[in-house]
Write a protein that holds these residues in place. Structure first.
Motif, PDB file in Angstrom:
ATOM      1  N   THR A 207       0.816  -1.217   0.000  1.00 54.64           N
ATOM      2  CA  THR A 207       0.000   0.000   0.000  1.00 54.64           C
ATOM      3  C   THR A 207       0.845   1.261   0.000  1.00 54.64           C
ATOM      4  N   VAL A 208       2.012   1.217   0.608  1.00 59.62           N
ATOM      5  CA  VAL A 208       2.898   2.380   0.659  1.00 59.62           C
ATOM      6  C   VAL A 208       3.932   2.334  -0.458  1.00 59.62           C
ATOM      7  N   LEU A 209       4.580   1.195  -0.619  1.00 58.81           N
ATOM      8  CA  LEU A 209       5.728   1.113  -1.517  1.00 58.81           C
ATOM      9  C   LEU A 209       5.340   1.004  -2.986  1.00 58.81           C
ATOM     10  N   LYS A 210       4.280   0.293  -3.281  1.00 57.22           N
ATOM     11  CA  LYS A 210       3.923   0.016  -4.676  1.00 57.22           C
ATOM     12  C   LYS A 210       3.604   1.280  -5.478  1.00 57.22           C
ATOM     13  N   PRO A 211       2.710   2.177  -5.014  1.00 62.61           N
ATOM     14  CA  PRO A 211       2.433   3.387  -5.800  1.00 62.61           C
ATOM     15  C   PRO A 211       3.659   4.278  -5.962  1.00 62.61           C
ATOM     16  N   THR A 212       4.451   4.399  -4.909  1.00 64.14           N
ATOM     17  CA  THR A 212       5.635   5.258  -4.972  1.00 64.14           C
ATOM     18  C   THR A 212       6.660   4.708  -5.955  1.00 64.14           C
ATOM     19  N   ALA A 213       6.785   3.385  -6.005  1.00 65.72           N
ATOM     20  CA  ALA A 213       7.742   2.763  -6.913  1.00 65.72           C
ATOM     21  C   ALA A 213       7.277   2.817  -8.362  1.00 65.72           C
ATOM     22  N   LEU A 214       5.986   2.611  -8.592  1.00 65.99           N
ATOM     23  CA  LEU A 214       5.500   2.423  -9.960  1.00 65.99           C
ATOM     24  C   LEU A 214       4.985   3.688 -10.635  1.00 65.99           C
ATOM     25  N   ALA A 215       4.497   4.660  -9.868  1.00 69.40           N
ATOM     26  CA  ALA A 215       3.867   5.843 -10.470  1.00 69.40           C
ATOM     27  C   ALA A 215       4.925   6.855 -10.903  1.00 69.40           C
ATOM     28  N   ALA A 216       5.479   6.634 -12.086  1.00 68.99           N
ATOM     29  CA  ALA A 216       6.542   7.509 -12.580  1.00 68.99           C
ATOM     30  C   ALA A 216       6.049   8.918 -12.852  1.00 68.99           C
ATOM     31  N   ASN A 217       4.752   9.071 -13.137  1.00 63.09           N
ATOM     32  CA  ASN A 217       4.196  10.399 -13.398  1.00 63.09           C
ATOM     33  C   ASN A 217       3.990  11.208 -12.133  1.00 63.09           C
ATOM     34  N   LYS A 218       4.129  10.555 -10.957  1.00 57.41           N
ATOM     35  CA  LYS A 218       3.929  11.247  -9.683  1.00 57.41           C
ATOM     36  C   LYS A 218       5.217  11.393  -8.875  1.00 57.41           C
ATOM     37  N   TYR A 219       6.116  10.432  -9.012  1.00 58.75           N
ATOM     38  CA  TYR A 219       7.328  10.423  -8.184  1.00 58.75           C
ATOM     39  C   TYR A 219       8.559  10.311  -9.081  1.00 58.75           C
ATOM     40  N   ASN A 220       9.274  11.420  -9.203  1.00 56.05           N
ATOM     41  CA  ASN A 220      10.457  11.459 -10.062  1.00 56.05           C
ATOM     42  C   ASN A 220      11.605  10.676  -9.440  1.00 56.05           C
ATOM     43  N   ILE A 221      12.478  10.156 -10.299  1.00 52.32           N
ATOM     44  CA  ILE A 221      13.658   9.447  -9.792  1.00 52.32           C
ATOM     45  C   ILE A 221      14.855  10.374  -9.650  1.00 52.32           C
ATOM     46  N   CYS A 222      14.749  11.618 -10.153  1.00 54.98           N
ATOM     47  CA  CYS A 222      15.853  12.578  -9.970  1.00 54.98           C
ATOM     48  C   CYS A 222      15.276  13.975  -9.820  1.00 54.98           C
ATOM     49  N   HIS A 223      16.057  14.850  -9.185  1.00 57.48           N
ATOM     50  CA  HIS A 223      15.609  16.215  -8.915  1.00 57.48           C
ATOM     51  C   HIS A 223      15.921  17.179 -10.049  1.00 57.48           C
ATOM     52  N   THR A 224      16.625  16.724 -11.054  1.00 55.18           N
ATOM     53  CA  THR A 224      16.881  17.537 -12.236  1.00 55.18           C
ATOM     54  C   THR A 224      16.174  16.887 -13.413  1.00 55.18           C
ATOM     55  N   PRO A 225      15.835  17.622 -14.464  1.00 56.06           N
ATOM     56  CA  PRO A 225      15.161  16.998 -15.609  1.00 56.06           C
ATOM     57  C   PRO A 225      15.992  15.830 -16.154  1.00 56.06           C
ATOM     58  N   TRP A 226      15.397  14.647 -16.220  1.00 56.21           N
ATOM     59  CA  TRP A 226      16.152  13.464 -16.629  1.00 56.21           C
ATOM     60  C   TRP A 226      16.632  13.589 -18.068  1.00 56.21           C
ATOM     61  N   GLU A 227      15.945  14.420 -18.870  1.00 50.79           N
ATOM     62  CA  GLU A 227      16.308  14.532 -20.282  1.00 50.79           C
ATOM     63  C   GLU A 227      17.454  15.510 -20.537  1.00 50.79           C
ATOM     64  N   ASP A 228      18.003  16.139 -19.482  1.00 47.78           N
ATOM     65  CA  ASP A 228      19.136  17.065 -19.628  1.00 47.78           C
ATOM     66  C   ASP A 228      20.422  16.377 -19.191  1.00 47.78           C
ATOM     67  N   PHE A 229      21.390  16.310 -20.072  1.00 46.02           N
ATOM     68  CA  PHE A 229      22.664  15.698 -19.713  1.00 46.02           C
ATOM     69  C   PHE A 229      23.528  16.661 -18.899  1.00 46.02           C
ATOM     70  N   ILE A 230      23.417  17.947 -19.192  1.00 48.82           N
ATOM     71  CA  ILE A 230      24.120  18.979 -18.406  1.00 48.82           C
ATOM     72  C   ILE A 230      23.073  19.967 -17.900  1.00 48.82           C
ATOM     73  N   PRO A 231      22.309  19.584 -16.865  1.00 46.93           N
ATOM     74  CA  PRO A 231      21.287  20.502 -16.344  1.00 46.93           C
ATOM     75  C   PRO A 231      21.918  21.695 -15.654  1.00 46.93           C
ATOM     76  N   ARG A 232      21.204  22.794 -15.640  1.00 47.43           N
ATOM     77  CA  ARG A 232      21.733  24.014 -15.045  1.00 47.43           C
ATOM     78  C   ARG A 232      21.476  24.087 -13.542  1.00 47.43           C
ATOM     79  N   SER A 233      20.322  23.624 -13.119  1.00 48.44           N
ATOM     80  CA  SER A 233      19.984  23.747 -11.696  1.00 48.44           C
ATOM     81  C   SER A 233      19.053  22.619 -11.283  1.00 48.44           C
ATOM     82  N   CYS A 234      18.938  22.459  -9.970  1.00 51.31           N
ATOM     83  CA  CYS A 234      18.070  21.435  -9.389  1.00 51.31           C
ATOM     84  C   CYS A 234      16.656  21.989  -9.260  1.00 51.31           C
TER      85      CYS A 234
END
Length: 524
Positions: A207-234
């Protein structure tokens, strides 16, 4: 005044301090409470040996009960003075006693979830684990009862995470600093063998772990845009933390990564076709004993530091250790029914995931890591490249430019980029003295192959300099399985796990795609 006190009063200061130290350290865990009867024996002894008056004694007690080497290695020798350590000793036992009393694990007041005290408590516990060489975890687990605190925080009906409230209201769990740090602590303390594999426990954790792990549209895996190789800021503002009496700007790691690790450690082995052959990933509690356990977490510490800077670094600066991905890896990837995931992306609540089936397959990767170095001149400025470095390509192709060709040789690889005459010469960690003075890491790529129930595939990957974010393009050799993009972080080092999410390569980078999660651990 007792005759014993009179006798102590005539002893040299050094001898008295040694006696006091022995009294304070009769037990490894907990505060130095056995020192109190000695201090109360007479006024002169109290004035000579109290923690307020004798900072040197205080520092010795701190070094006996807590790990210090990692903090000195990362922060500098200036934090190891008697004055600083005496303050840190007091601070730690204030918070450890608070954890022990379960003061903050459950909601006792409406505004408690935003309490600065909880933030300071969670940051202290997290940093203690990153600095752990054996003593810190003992204080947190055996004296403070951190595991029980975390179970209440996450799974109690009135847990301070508000997870139970979110479940009842069918809303998403809060993605905030408190929950992020608490999820990391849950992973760092996790001992899967201590939990019974029952249907009730499955539901509790899921109930706690499953939504957080699977819902990629709600919980990002990184604090910078994943599509930027050289991001400017967090995307997240850093937090100012007082650690060893000094202020530090730190950015907490995301909640999704430890949620994926915990979910597939606890729930993963219970479900899916991989359960019969996959024994589960390596949790930190299962790491081999070592005198320098904290070295495992150097990159994780540095990532918190690096992401708090603005602008973010464009060069490698400690958030990834060269050679960490080299070797053979085993793990699993999960996927949900496509219609379920489409409903999730269209705005359905968390219950759509609670009621969905999650399939998983085992996979094996064999990886070879290569990196490009550039010499550093006397002025400290990098130079000496025979041509421009490798361009930053399509994020859906793991940041490799289109048409790139990689030719591997013994201990090295040549990378040919279209439009550039001279190929770039990359070397493997064992074949190049990266630690040699005057060399900077310019780029890190990974080449490999693997297999799963879906067939054989090839892998190429690239590591982002500022935070060690790793992207892999996985392309199946035969059939119509196509290409898939894997993105995530290496959590830990030599004993660590690669954790993150895969996604399709047909959706645009700035659009939500079809995603699942994965974990990989080094084969032992």
């Amino acid at each position: 005044m007792s005759t014993q006190a009179v006798a102590f009063g005539w002893l040299p200061q050094e001898v008295m301090e040694n006696i006091a130290f022995f009294a304070a350290t009769t037990t490894d865990i907990g505060p130095p409470s056995d020192l109190l009867p000695l201090l109360l024996s007479c006024r002169s002894i109290y004035h000579a040996l109290s923690l307020d008056a004798n900072l040197h004694l205080c520092a010795r007690i701190f070094e006996y009960k807590f790990d210090l080497s990692a903090a000195v290695r990362r922060l500098g020798q200036h934090i190891a003075t008697p004055d600083v350590l005496s303050k840190e000793l007091r601070k730690r036992f204030v918070y450890l006693k608070r954890i022990r009393a379960r003061t903050d694990s459950r909601i006792c007041a409406p505004d408690m979830s935003n309490s600065p005290m909880i933030s300071e408590l969670l940051w202290l516990a997290y940093l203690m684990m990153l600095e752990n060489d054996g003593k810190n975890v003992k204080q947190l687990r055996e004296y403070a009862g951190m595991e029980q605190w975390l179970m209440e925080y996450w799974f109690d009906d009135k847990g301070a995470s508000l997870a139970s409230k979110a479940l009842l209201e069918d809303v998403w769990l809060l993605d905030n600093e408190h929950n992020s740090l608490a999820m990391w602590l849950f992973w760092l303390f996790l001992r899967p063998d201590r939990f019974q594999r029952t249907e009730r426990n499955y539901r509790t954790f899921a109930t706690v772990l499953k939504p957080t792990a699977l819902a990629a549209n709600k919980y990002n895996i990184c604090h910078t845009p994943w599509e930027d190789f050289i991001p400017r800021s967090c995307l997240l503002e850093p937090t100012c933390i007082n650690h060893y009496s000094n202020p530090y700007q730190l950015t907490p790691p995301t909640m999704a990564i430890p949620a994926i690790l915990s979910y597939l450690s606890l729930v993963g082995p219970l479900v899916g076709p991989a359960r019969a052959v996959y024994k589960g990933l390596h949790t930190p509690n299962g790491f081999p004993p070592s005198l320098n356990q904290s070295l495992e977490w150097e990159a994780d510490w540095q990532r918190c530091i690096n992401l708090a800077k603005s602008p973010l670094a464009s060069q490698f600066s400690g958030a990834y250790k060269v050679g960490s991905l080299q070797g053979v890896w085993e793990g699993v990837f999960t996927y949900t029914e496509f219609t379920t995931y489409a409903a999730l992306l269209s705005g359905r609540p968390p219950s759509i995931l609670h009621n969905s089936m999650v399939a998983q397959h085992r996979q094996t990767w064999k990886l070879r890591e290569y990196y490009l170095t550039v010499s550093r001149g006397a002025d400290g400025i990098a130079g000496g490249l025979e041509s421009l470095p490798l361009s930053s390509g399509d994020p859906l192709k793991a940041f490799f430019p289109s048409g790139i060709r990689i030719h591997e040789h013994a201990g090295s690889a040549e990378v040919h980029e279209p439009g550039k005459i001279v190929p770039l010469s990359y070397r493997q960690p064992s074949a190049c003295g990266v630690e040699a003075e005057g060399l900077d890491i310019q780029d890190i790529i990974v080449v490999g192959e693997g297999h799963s129930a879906w067939g054989q595939f090839n892998l190429i990957g690239r590591v982002r300099p500022c935070d060690g974010f790793v992207s892999f393009l996985k392309e199946y050799v035969e059939g119509d399985r196509g290409q898939w993009l894997y993105r995530g972080y290496l959590v830990g080092s030599i004993n660590g796990s690669l954790s993150g999410r895969w996604r399709d390569t047909l959706s645009l980078p700035d659009a939500n795609g079809y995603e699942g999660c994965f974990v990989m651990s080094r084969r032992r």
